[in-house]
Design a protein around this motif. Structure first.
Motif, PDB file in Angstrom:
ATOM      1  N   GLY A 246     -22.588  -8.335 -16.766  1.00  0.00           N
ATOM      2  CA  GLY A 246     -21.231  -7.979 -16.392  1.00  0.00           C
ATOM      3  C   GLY A 246     -20.363  -7.699 -17.593  1.00  0.00           C
ATOM      4  N   SER A 247     -19.101  -7.482 -17.338  1.00  0.00           N
ATOM      5  CA  SER A 247     -18.133  -7.248 -18.407  1.00  0.00           C
ATOM      6  C   SER A 247     -16.813  -7.894 -18.037  1.00  0.00           C
ATOM      7  N   PHE A 248     -16.083  -8.332 -19.054  1.00  0.00           N
ATOM      8  CA  PHE A 248     -14.766  -8.944 -18.878  1.00  0.00           C
ATOM      9  C   PHE A 248     -13.774  -8.152 -19.720  1.00  0.00           C
ATOM     10  N   ILE A 249     -12.638  -7.855 -19.128  1.00  0.00           N
ATOM     11  CA  ILE A 249     -11.630  -7.053 -19.818  1.00  0.00           C
ATOM     12  C   ILE A 249     -10.275  -7.741 -19.702  1.00  0.00           C
ATOM     13  N   ALA A 250      -9.588  -7.872 -20.842  1.00  0.00           N
ATOM     14  CA  ALA A 250      -8.229  -8.412 -20.863  1.00  0.00           C
ATOM     15  C   ALA A 250      -7.345  -7.431 -21.627  1.00  0.00           C
ATOM     16  N   SER A 251      -6.097  -7.247 -21.167  1.00  0.00           N
ATOM     17  CA  SER A 251      -5.206  -6.299 -21.828  1.00  0.00           C
ATOM     18  C   SER A 251      -3.786  -6.829 -21.837  1.00  0.00           C
ATOM     19  N   ILE A 252      -3.023  -6.361 -22.810  1.00  0.00           N
ATOM     20  CA  ILE A 252      -1.613  -6.709 -22.933  1.00  0.00           C
ATOM     21  C   ILE A 252      -0.889  -5.475 -23.452  1.00  0.00           C
ATOM     22  N   GLY A 253       0.365  -5.288 -23.031  1.00  0.00           N
ATOM     23  CA  GLY A 253       1.048  -4.079 -23.439  1.00  0.00           C
ATOM     24  C   GLY A 253       2.554  -4.227 -23.499  1.00  0.00           C
ATOM     25  N   ASP A 254       3.182  -3.172 -24.007  1.00  0.00           N
ATOM     26  CA  ASP A 254       4.636  -3.077 -24.104  1.00  0.00           C
ATOM     27  C   ASP A 254       5.069  -1.692 -23.595  1.00  0.00           C
ATOM     28  N   PRO A 255       6.018  -1.633 -22.615  1.00  0.00           N
ATOM     29  CA  PRO A 255       6.731  -2.710 -21.942  1.00  0.00           C
ATOM     30  C   PRO A 255       5.780  -3.735 -21.317  1.00  0.00           C
ATOM     31  N   GLU A 256       6.299  -4.912 -21.047  1.00  0.00           N
ATOM     32  CA  GLU A 256       5.505  -6.081 -20.707  1.00  0.00           C
ATOM     33  C   GLU A 256       4.439  -5.775 -19.658  1.00  0.00           C
ATOM     34  N   THR A 257       3.193  -5.898 -20.079  1.00  0.00           N
ATOM     35  CA  THR A 257       2.058  -5.607 -19.214  1.00  0.00           C
ATOM     36  C   THR A 257       0.920  -6.565 -19.542  1.00  0.00           C
ATOM     37  N   TYR A 258       0.303  -7.119 -18.505  1.00  0.00           N
ATOM     38  CA  TYR A 258      -0.859  -7.990 -18.667  1.00  0.00           C
ATOM     39  C   TYR A 258      -1.911  -7.580 -17.639  1.00  0.00           C
ATOM     40  N   GLY A 259      -3.157  -7.749 -18.016  1.00  0.00           N
ATOM     41  CA  GLY A 259      -4.220  -7.459 -17.079  1.00  0.00           C
ATOM     42  C   GLY A 259      -5.493  -8.185 -17.444  1.00  0.00           C
ATOM     43  N   ARG A 282       2.474  -5.444 -14.386  1.00  0.00           N
ATOM     44  CA  ARG A 282       2.868  -4.237 -15.116  1.00  0.00           C
ATOM     45  C   ARG A 282       4.348  -3.957 -14.927  1.00  0.00           C
ATOM     46  N   THR A 283       5.047  -3.747 -16.023  1.00  0.00           N
ATOM     47  CA  THR A 283       6.442  -3.307 -15.962  1.00  0.00           C
ATOM     48  C   THR A 283       6.534  -1.908 -16.565  1.00  0.00           C
ATOM     49  N   THR A 308      23.248  10.185 -13.474  1.00  0.00           N
ATOM     50  CA  THR A 308      22.243   9.569 -14.343  1.00  0.00           C
ATOM     51  C   THR A 308      21.579   8.419 -13.601  1.00  0.00           C
ATOM     52  N   LYS A 309      20.306   8.208 -13.926  1.00  0.00           N
ATOM     53  CA  LYS A 309      19.551   7.170 -13.228  1.00  0.00           C
ATOM     54  C   LYS A 309      18.658   6.435 -14.223  1.00  0.00           C
ATOM     55  N   ASN A 310      18.717   5.105 -14.194  1.00  0.00           N
ATOM     56  CA  ASN A 310      17.849   4.266 -15.009  1.00  0.00           C
ATOM     57  C   ASN A 310      17.101   3.301 -14.097  1.00  0.00           C
ATOM     58  N   THR A 311      15.800   3.198 -14.313  1.00  0.00           N
ATOM     59  CA  THR A 311      14.947   2.445 -13.404  1.00  0.00           C
ATOM     60  C   THR A 311      14.112   1.435 -14.169  1.00  0.00           C
ATOM     61  N   GLU A 312      13.995   0.243 -13.608  1.00  0.00           N
ATOM     62  CA  GLU A 312      13.063  -0.772 -14.105  1.00  0.00           C
ATOM     63  C   GLU A 312      12.175  -1.210 -12.956  1.00  0.00           C
ATOM     64  N   ARG A 313      10.866  -1.203 -13.193  1.00  0.00           N
ATOM     65  CA  ARG A 313       9.910  -1.551 -12.145  1.00  0.00           C
ATOM     66  C   ARG A 313       9.021  -2.703 -12.600  1.00  0.00           C
TER      67      ARG A 313
END
Length: 843
Positions: A246-259, A282-283, A308-313
């Motif tokens: 098998g395989s294991f994958i971990a990730s982190i990112g900016d804007p704030e993201t984890y997986g 994920r943001t 104008t429109k600003n969005t955060e998800r």
């Protein structure tokens, strides 16, 4: 017409140049020598499955230098021409024991028969092999994009994967198009996906779960007739090696993201247990603006509004697919799996409207804040039965799947004029939907003679959808924007096709018949609105391929397709984040029918593979998006205090509706090529280019704010293009560097223009821990340039818009492989996930 003529002449000169270029570098023809043909079939001994890409090497018994050789095709077959003589023959495949024939006297055409390779357990346990397939495989009826070695998409989603696939483009809202056409059918493991919001559904599947993407621009009769542009089949990873791996994958990112995800597999001789499970947090941030100029009836400027429109998800969720494959007999396989996905999140939109009078003098600012929450749950059970009657492709497959999906969205919207003493308006939107889908399918494949193949099958697709949508304005339900939708779809299909090969010609002719019944009911309309659509149609297909040489071939294909409106095209639920620029689906849309013609040319050199297509599409009843005032107005208070006196004034702003409608016809001609070039062993270049000219004829009728019927002339002729280039280079210290860029050219529309945009992605990758692990860093949208820009010109309003779904994203991922080689090739696995139907195109 003159522009189209110039376009066709330009392509003619291009093909003339290409033909001249193809001859450069080819060796001067030698005097004709009598040659014989050596052929055979390579399979895996236990499963009896063909081994594609097995290598066959033929050497002179007195000289170890290779004389010639080749690789096996998708059916495990090979055919090699040599001069009569005495040779050593070696058949090899990664991690399998080779078969050798020494001192074999070959004086006439020889069939070596079926050659069964056995896995080399010693290699499996002790050797780490760095084998990798080409990023893009070109087959006769499709292109296959392998995801495993693409660093750009690590830590991303399926949408990120599709952005890097030849012929495919994804706009900033996540809408997928093929050759510039959004009427594309999405398959997951050979089964069509009917998600209402396909763009959002694709963002919920992590890229690390994808093995490959199959691009089928002109599908044969074995595939669903739906999808005017073609089919994209997303094939998920499946572990197949013996033992536990098998395989294991971990990730982190900016804007704030984890997986984090795990792809695990345990296989014995009879049973194979597999699971793929992942969690994603994920943001993302987005932005947009629409600057509008409003006109009076005499075409003088009335006022301006800059929006104008600003969005955060925020999105978070878990997904898993777990199953068991049972080898009932050496040639019989039964696979059952359960998939579960749970996703939820929230979205915050802040929309501001800066109002100006006719002289561009600021008057007031409105602010509209939208706080939304959504959740979704999907469960699917799938069963696949495969019976191989022999090792020559005679087989029967039976598929069953049942899926249920629930999605709920709600939002609270506060709307007020900044600085006003009046109470703000409060709106609440609720959108609940439930969908059940049952699919039944059976496919039979019978090889006939040398190179012939007969196929036949049945498919039933039964889909029920219930959607309740409501908008509450200050405690009162808005009846114009609220609705209850009931959607029922019943599709039954049968097909047959026959392929055969004569000398250097390969043929495939097919016919599919589909019977469709769709009920679209709006239950809260006065007296209820019931709309039933019934139709049945024949869908022929034809493919002809001619081998110019071992390195080049030309092909001609035709198919008839249809596009049923789905998802956001049908659902009348309103996008209400802006109340003066809204989107709404149209449940009264009819299907469109397309005749597709494709002429292709393929040429291979030692380091270059060039594939090109000239295509033509004629679509009847095409549907497209239009914008017009829907008759509603938004009353707005303007505080004009320039004279020092608080003197609020009420103004009315017309609501501009964006919605899909059926038009008359669309004619589209285009040219496309892909070029794969390996200048050095450490350097790979992939590129693709697509340009097309489309002409649309049609009109749209609507009632304006005064109730007077208006007619919009939507006749339009547009020329556009898009291109992508990807470079992968191995740097010192075995660090892989990948850089890709895409450009989407401008395009005229019936009501304005879509402007060009570009995006650049970059990634680095390094294998560590004795090649058992990989660390990768990638940057999506390096220059933060991926913005959809457009201009719209209507009778009473002219606007310029920009929209960016996601700003630049940086991800760092770590992959660890347990008892696995770093290879994309699946061995000893029943081939039941790649094709919806049965066999490959003959030849």
């Amino acid at each position: 017409m003159r522009q189209s003529l110039r376009f066709i002449l330009g392509l003619t000169f291009f093909f003339t140049f290409l033909n001249s270029f193809a001859s450069i570098g080819d060796p001067i023809a030698e005097p004709t020598k009598e040659k014989i043909k050596i052929s055979g079939t390579v399979i895996e001994k236990i499963s009896k499955q063909p081994l594609e890409y097995a290598t066959v090497t033929i050497t002179n018994s007195k000289d170890p230098k290779a004389i010639t050789g080749g690789i096996t095709n998708a059916k495990g077959n090979f055919s090699i021409e040599v001069a009569p003589g005495i040779y050593n023959i070696k058949i090899e495949f990664i991690s399998f024991k080779a078969i050798e024939f020494n001192q074999k006297n070959l004086q006439k055409n020889t069939d070596l028969g079926t050659l069964a390779l056995v896995e080399d357990i010693a290699q499996l346990d002790e050797v780490v092999i760095r084998a990798e397939r080409s990023t893009v495989e070109i087959k006769l009826d499709k292109k296959v994009y392998s995801v495993g070695q693409d660093m750009i998409v690590k830590g991303g989603t399926v949408s990120d994967v599709l952005e890097n696939v030849p012929s495919v483009s994804v706009d900033v809202e996540g809408n997928v198009s093929l050759r510039g056409n959004e009427n594309v059918r999405i398959f997951i493991d050979g089964r069509p996906s009917n998600a209402l919001n396909m763009a959002e559904a694709l963002r919920q599947i992590p890229a690390d779960a994808i093995d490959k993407v199959e691009v089928i621009t002109n599908p044969s009769a074995r595939y669903d007739a739906e999808g005017g542009a073609g089919i994209l089949n997303i094939v998920l990873k499946k572990g197949k090696n013996l033992g536990f791996n098998g395989s294991f994958i971990a990730s982190i990112g900016d804007p704030e993201t984890y997986g984090a995800s795990a792809n695990l597999n345990y296989k014995t001789e009879k049973l194979n247990f597999f699971t793929s499970t992942g969690y994603d947090y994920r943001t993302s941030e987005g932005a947009g603006k629409t600057n509008s100029t409003y006109f009076n009836s005499d075409e003088s400027i009335r006022n301006y509004i800059d929006e104008t429109k600003n969005t955060e998800r925020l999105r978070k969720g878990i997904s898993t697919k777990t199953g068991l494959e049972w080898t009932v007999a050496p040639n019989t396989f039964w696979t059952n799996s359960i998939s579960y996905r749970d996703n939820r999140g929230n979205t915050s939109d802040i929309v501001k409207y800066n109002n100006y009078d006719a002289n561009r003098i600021f008057t007031s600012t409105r602010e509209r804040i939208n706080d939304g929450f959504d959740s979704g749950e999907n469960v699917e059970f799938a069963s696949n039965f495969l019976k191989n009657f022999d090792d020559k492709g005679h087989k029967l497959t039976v598929d069953f799947s049942y899926a249920t999906e629930k999605d709920a969205e709600s939002s609270s919207i506060t709307d007020q004029v900044l600085g006003s003493t009046n109470a703000p308006n409060n709106d609440i939107t609720i959108n609940d939907e439930k969908q059940n889908q049952l699919q039944l399918q059976a496919d039979y494949v019978l090889p006939i003679g040398e190179g012939g193949q007969f196929e036949a099958g049945y498919k039933g697709n039964f889909n029920n959808l219930d959607n309740i949508y409501s908008i509450n304005n200050n405690g009162t339900i808005n009846p114009n924007l609220s609705n209850t939708l009931e959607y029922k779809e019943r599709i039954n299909a049968i097909y047959t096709q026959y392929g055969f090969k004569v000398n250097k010609f390969s043929y495939l002719f097919g016919l599919r018949w589909e019977d469709t019944k769709i009920d679209i009911n709006l239950l809260d309309e006065p007296g209820s609105s019931f709309n039933t659509k019934k139709y049945n149609n024949f869908f022929p297909s034809a493919f002809i391929n001619y081998e110019l040489s071992d390195e080049s071939s030309v092909s001609l294909s035709y198919s008839k397709r249809l596009s049923r409106p789905r998802g956001r095209f049908l659902n009348p639920a309103t996008n209400y984040s802006s109340n003066i620029n809204i989107f709404q689906g149209n449940p009264d849309l009819d299907p469109s029918f397309t005749d597709k013609f494709d002429f292709g040319y393929l040429k291979r050199w030692e380091k270059i593979t060039f594939n090109t297509s000239l295509y033509y599409e004629s679509t009847k009843n095409v549907f497209t998006f239009v914008r017009y005032p829907n008759g509603d107005v938004v009353e707005q208070e303007i505080d004009n205090t320039d004279d020092g006196i608080d003197n609020p004034v009420l103004t009315e702003t017309p609501v501009i509706l964006s919605t899909p409608v059926n038009l008359g016809r669309e004619h589209k001609i285009g040219f496309e090529f892909t070029l794969n070039y390996n200048p050095l062993k450490i350097w790979k270049l992939n590129s693709s280019f697509n340009l097309f000219n489309s002409k649309t004829i049609g009109e749209n009728k609507y009632k304006d704010i005064n109730g007077v019927e208006q007619t919009q002339n939507l006749d339009n002729e547009a020329f556009s293009w898009f291109t992508r280039v990807s470079s992968r280079l191995t740097l010192p210290a075995k660090v892989d560097w990948q850089l890709s860029g895409m450009y989407f050219g401008p395009r005229n529309t019936a009501q304005g223009k879509s402007l060009g945009n570009y995006v650049v992605n970059m990634a680095f990758s390094k294998d560590i821990l004795k090649d058992k692990a990989t660390i990768a860093l990638n940057v999506s949208d390096l220059f933060n340039s991926r913005k959809m820009r457009s201009e719209t010109n209507l009778d009473n309003v002219s606007s310029y818009s920009e929209f960016q779904w996601r700003r630049r994203q940086i991800n760092l991922s770590f992959t660890y492989r347990l008892n696995m080689k770093k290879t994309d090739k699946e061995k000893n696995a029943p081939k039941n996930g790649g094709d919806e139907g049965g066999g490959e195109f003959p030849g």
